[in-house]
Design a protein around this motif. Structure first.
Motif: not given
Ligand code: TXA
Ligand code: MG
Length: 539
Positions: A279-289, A291-296
């Motif tokens: 099972x998984x939760x995603x946190x943004x796109x690999x090369x788009x920090x 999108x990661x900071x918004x989701x983390x």
């Protein structure tokens, strides 16, 4: 206490109502462009004390004071140096907090007993409107219970602060999603204590030299004093035990496959999601920090909502805003890491000197997987022998049904077509053995080198985090092979002619090592390999 969730778009007097509460020494949760903040009058000791209480925050962890216009900084600090003006001009309003020696107006409880104060001018229109309407500098830490992930949505701030504050203002999802960058100008050289929405690269453009505190990516060393008290405390941690996987995407998926168990989740990038076996939760796109900071932080909270016991997180890059993402993720994991031992591919034309380079890798702690050796071993395999005799005739076998290597070489290397026939039989068997050996080592955290003449042709480079090709001039290679295999120059040149060109190897490889075997070159090879080792050496 009853907590109202107010939306200024619908509830007309929200700003005035909130300002009123603040003026009376009360608490209000406000949205900012970074995360939601738990605000109170920064100059009112009792109001500030109630922030610490509501969050359950240690009293020595100072608060950031939020202002709405630059002039408001003057009464709060001893003086405003040029560097602070430059930073404010470039990044305010926005996700940057500047630390300066404090004025006497700042109560000790606001600065956590320090003689400096952290000031920030947020850009979120609601935050600015509330500060303006209250006419106060507002102390505002993130609006979460101390130790948990900061809220980047009104619902999460509401969940944490319900019953502890009279009002939470809903300003939508936060644009940045992680807290502001904290830089101190009270140190000899400007130093980033917490990375955030303004990157170190951006700060360097304005200030020139900027240091990054060691505790940004590492646990605070025992007995070391924290440049920022926030560094001492457990932070951003959901109930789920997070571990950060530091390695390749392939290694990550392999790890999940071989370690999966009930309650284990993956915290991964969107691009990896369809390959994840748990099972998984995603946190943004690999090369788009961004999108990661918004989701983390949301993602960390979602792990708890799903009842995850453990989560293995894919590790982001540390560039730009990625540094802030790494900082929050590493802290949320309590600096618990899984390191993937590197698998390095080593290749090159015959006689280029791969073995010497492999020996130097071995001296540096790498285990060598020798594909030539595996190739000899696979021809002991009855199935492989059978296929070979079908392809090349029974005379490639000795009387006792062993392989006559010389005979096979003669036939198989006589033409490109025959070489292809040989490859079609032995390559899949070699590949399987090699991959299994490399994965087994990597999983035991042992770095290894796959020494494979056909690294690229077989696609073995796919499982390597780095490919190295060794080159040497043709006359050097020729002399080496004639000596090694005791064959004529003509025979040797014939072999060379059916091998790919040097350019094929150098085009495909990440690193090129020239090995003409003189002492200078060997020393250079040693340095290169040492650097490769250091690159992957875990801390
Ligand atoms: O984006 C943000 O900065 C958010 C929003 C609400 O503005 N606020 C926020 O505040 O993150 P807080 O309290 O969660 O984090 C403030 C950090 C803490 O790590 C604290 O130790 C550090 O800033 N800090 C505050 N004053 C300091 C000082 N005088 N010296 C060193 N570190 C300080
Ligand atoms: Mg915080």
């Amino acid at each position: 206490m009853n907590t109202l969730l107010l939306d200024p778009k619908k509830d007309k007097n929200t700003i005035e109502y909130a300002a009123d509460i603040l003026k009376k020494g009360g608490l209000v949760v406000i949205p900012t462009e970074t995360v939601y903040g738990l605000a109170a009058d920064a100059l009112n000791e009792n109001a500030v004390k109630s922030i610490y209480e509501a969050k359950g925050r240690p009293s020595d962890n100072p608060l950031i004071v939020h202002i709405a216009q630059f002039e408001d900084i003057f009464p709060l600090v001893k003086s405003v140096p040029d560097n602070a003006k430059k930073l404010a001009e470039s990044f305010w309003p926005g996700p940057l907090t500047i630390i300066l020696p404090k004025s006497d107006k700042i109560p000790h409880c606001t600065s956590g007993g320090l003689d400096t104060v952290a000031i920030r001018m947020p850009s979120h229109p609601i935050a600015r409107a509330v500060i303006k309407a209250s006419g106060l500098p507002l102390a505002a830490p993130s609006a979460n219970i101390s130790g948990f992930p900061s809220p980047s949505k009104a619902e999460y701030a509401f969940d944490d602060m319900q019953g502890r504050v009279p009002v939470v203002i809903d300003g939508g999802d936060c644009e940045v999603g992680v807290e502001s960058t904290v830089i101190t100008l009270a140190a000899e050289t400007p130093t980033v204590l917490r990375p955030g929405g303004i990157t170190v690269e951006q700060l360097k453009e304005v200030l020139g030299e900027v240091l990054v505190d060691d505790a940004v990516l590492n646990p605070l060393k025992k007995d070391a004093s924290a440049a920022s008290p926030g560094m001492k405390y457990k932070h951003y941690s959901p109930k789920t035990q997070v571990t950060v996987y530091r390695g390749t995407e392939k290694g990550y998926i392999r790890y999940l496959l071989s370690h999966k168990q009930d309650g284990m989740f993956s915290l991964c990038f969107e691009e990896t999601a369809d390959k994840i076996p748990v099972p998984l939760i995603t946190y943004g796109k690999k090369d788009e920090p961004l999108t990661q900071s918004r989701r983390l932080f949301d993602a960390l909270r979602e792990l708890d909502e799903h009842g995850a016991i453990t989560a293995i997180a894919q590790c982001p890059s540390q560039n730009g805003l990625g540094l802030a993402v790494c900082n929050r993720l590493f802290r949320s994991a309590g600096f618990k890491f899984i390191y993937e031992a590197p698998i390095i591919g080593l290749t090159g034309q015959s006689g280029a000197g791969k073995s010497t380079v492999a020996e130097i890798f071995a001296e540096n702690g790498f285990t060598i997987i020798d594909c030539d050796k595996i190739a000899r071993e696979v021809t002991d395999d009855a199935e492989v022998l059978k296929s070979l005799s079908e392809q090349f005739g029974a005379d490639i076998l000795t009387e006792d049904f062993k392989l006559n290597r010389r005979k096979l070489a003669e036939k198989a290397f006589s033409s490109a077509e025959n070489t292809n026939k040989l490859n079609a039989v032995v390559h899949p068997a070699i590949l399987k053995k090699t991959v299994n050996a490399a994965y087994a080592l990597s999983e035991d955290n042992i770095p290894c080198v796959i020494d494979a003449p056909l690294l690229f042709q077989c696609g073995l480079d796919e499982i390597c985090c780095l490919s190295v090709c060794v080159t040497a001039d043709e006359n050097v290679r020729l002399a080496r092979i004639i000596k090694r295999d005791n064959i004529s120059a003509q025979e040797c040149l014939k072999r060379f002619s059916i091998q790919p060109t040097e350019k094929y190897y150098t085009d495909n490889a990440d690193i090129i090592i020239n090995n003409c075997a003189n002492n200078d070159i060997i020393a250079d090879v040693r340095c290169k390999i040492k650097r490769i080792k250091d690159l992957y050496e875990k801390k």
